[in-house]
Motif scaffolding. Structure first.
Motif, mmCIF file in Angstrom:
data_model
loop_
_atom_site.group_PDB
_atom_site.id
_atom_site.type_symbol
_atom_site.label_atom_id
_atom_site.label_comp_id
_atom_site.label_asym_id
_atom_site.label_seq_id
_atom_site.Cartn_x
_atom_site.Cartn_y
_atom_site.Cartn_z
ATOM 1 N N LEU A 131 0.816 -1.215 0.000
ATOM 2 C CA LEU A 131 0.000 0.000 0.000
ATOM 3 C C LEU A 131 0.850 1.267 0.000
ATOM 4 N N GLY A 132 2.028 1.197 0.577
ATOM 5 C CA GLY A 132 2.977 2.287 0.407
ATOM 6 C C GLY A 132 3.011 3.340 1.488
ATOM 7 N N HIS A 133 1.864 3.662 2.085
ATOM 8 C CA HIS A 133 1.827 4.759 3.046
ATOM 9 C C HIS A 133 1.320 4.254 4.387
ATOM 10 N N VAL A 134 2.000 4.673 5.467
ATOM 11 C CA VAL A 134 1.609 4.323 6.836
ATOM 12 C C VAL A 134 1.259 5.593 7.590
ATOM 13 N N HIS A 135 0.215 5.493 8.428
ATOM 14 C CA HIS A 135 -0.072 6.591 9.369
ATOM 15 C C HIS A 135 -0.169 6.019 10.771
ATOM 16 N N SER A 136 0.469 6.704 11.728
ATOM 17 C CA SER A 136 0.383 6.318 13.125
ATOM 18 C C SER A 136 0.393 7.566 13.993
ATOM 19 N N SER A 137 0.496 7.365 15.309
ATOM 20 C CA SER A 137 0.370 8.503 16.221
ATOM 21 C C SER A 137 1.137 8.260 17.511
ATOM 22 N N CYS A 138 1.251 9.331 18.287
ATOM 23 C CA CYS A 138 1.951 9.262 19.566
ATOM 24 C C CYS A 138 1.176 8.467 20.611
ATOM 25 N N PHE A 139 -0.069 8.091 20.312
ATOM 26 C CA PHE A 139 -0.880 7.296 21.231
ATOM 27 C C PHE A 139 -0.810 5.797 20.924
ATOM 28 N N SER A 140 0.043 5.411 19.999
ATOM 29 C CA SER A 140 0.038 4.038 19.476
ATOM 30 C C SER A 140 1.073 3.124 20.106
ATOM 31 N N TYR A 141 2.012 3.665 20.898
ATOM 32 C CA TYR A 141 3.074 2.854 21.504
ATOM 33 C C TYR A 141 3.802 2.051 20.428
#
Length: 285
Positions: A131-141
């Motif tokens: 898929l090529g693109h990842v999104h994550s966050s500071c709440f994801s550990y």
């Protein structure tokens, strides 16, 4: 074993994997809860905003709230192949609404997600490469997995929310392509200083969302302010996530980063018109 660096593809990214946090947002004043969490919201909303190929990877508990997150994910057309179900409590946030604006009251700090750190396997990395693109966050550990994700994904976006810890920035930013931050409390000068600070650590693009004042977006050479789009406000929960999802859906689809900003603002306005991050209420016991 697969070398993550070997998975990075040369063809343009065409899809999105949200990896990390999910919760239920328990509206105390309504007696209902809704699915939420930045990584989950962005994956679901990017699909709503026209990016067909989206996926989610994360951990839910074996409780009623986890079952509802699971069912909501499926009802939005995403696969549950990336879900891990473990014994324990799904992440829960307690909120109330005041004149359509969500107010956070408390949380269980991610529930079992903080205790059972998400570990990515070879199949997860294959999906990221495809898929090529990842999104994550500071709440994801998920900080421990960012080097592998950065080596595998073509682009990695990350939401820092209101967190402004210099040591955390130094740890995470070198792996990030696009950084999103919340800065409603910052004036123009402070927001631009924050943008410069983040660029210096590696991200090519930086966006500071500022609520009713819109957002500041920088590609390292120029900074543009995007205003808000008028909305019939039902609930502001998830409006920032919708902005991110709208921008990602547009840019992954081939739209220029700056030209995608009005589309992102429109996405945020649309999200203000439905309850919670993306709907799906469930009675809370």
């Amino acid at each position: 074993m697969t070398n993550p660096g070997d998975l990075k593809m040369t063809t343009p990214a065409h899809g999105l994997v949200g990896i990390g946090d999910n919760v239920v947002d328990h509206y105390l004043d309504q007696g209902v809860y809704y699915p939420g969490g930045n990584a989950l919201n962005v994956a679901v909303l990017a699909r709503r905003f026209g990016l067909h190929d989206t996926a989610y990877i994360g951990i839910i508990g074996n409780d009623a709230e986890g079952a509802h997150v699971h069912a909501s994910l499926l009802s939005e057309g995403l696969s549950d192949a990336g879900l891990r179900i473990a014994m324990g409590e799904t992440g829960k946030a307690k909120v109330t609404l005041k004149d359509g604006d969500r107010v956070f009251v408390g949380s269980n700090k991610g529930g079992l997600r903080k205790r059972l750190t998400l570990r990515l396997d070879e199949g997860d990395l294959d999906l990221v490469a495809r898929l090529g693109h990842v999104h994550s966050s500071c709440f994801s550990y998920l900080e421990h997995e960012l080097p592998r994700l950065a080596a595998t994904a073509q682009k990695l976006s990350f939401d820092f929310s209101t967190l402004r810890d210099a040591a955390y920035f130094a740890q995470v930013c070198p792996h990030v392509t696009t950084a999103f931050l919340s800065g409603s409390d910052l004036d123009e000068q402070a927001a631009k200083a924050l943008i410069r600070q983040i660029h210096a650590l590696g991200p090519e693009q930086v966006c500071v969302t500022q609520g009713e004042r819109g957002a500041l977006f920088s590609d390292g050479t120029r900074v543009v302010r995007q205003g808000i789009v008028p909305a019939q406000v039902v609930d502001t929960m998830g409006a920032g996530d919708a902005f991110i999802a709208g921008w990602l859906a547009a840019t992954i689809g081939g739209t220029d980063a700056f030209a995608a900003l009005p589309l992102a603002a429109s996405a945020a306005a649309r999200a203000c018109g439905w309850p919670a991050a993306f709907g799906h209420p469930h009675p809370a016991l």
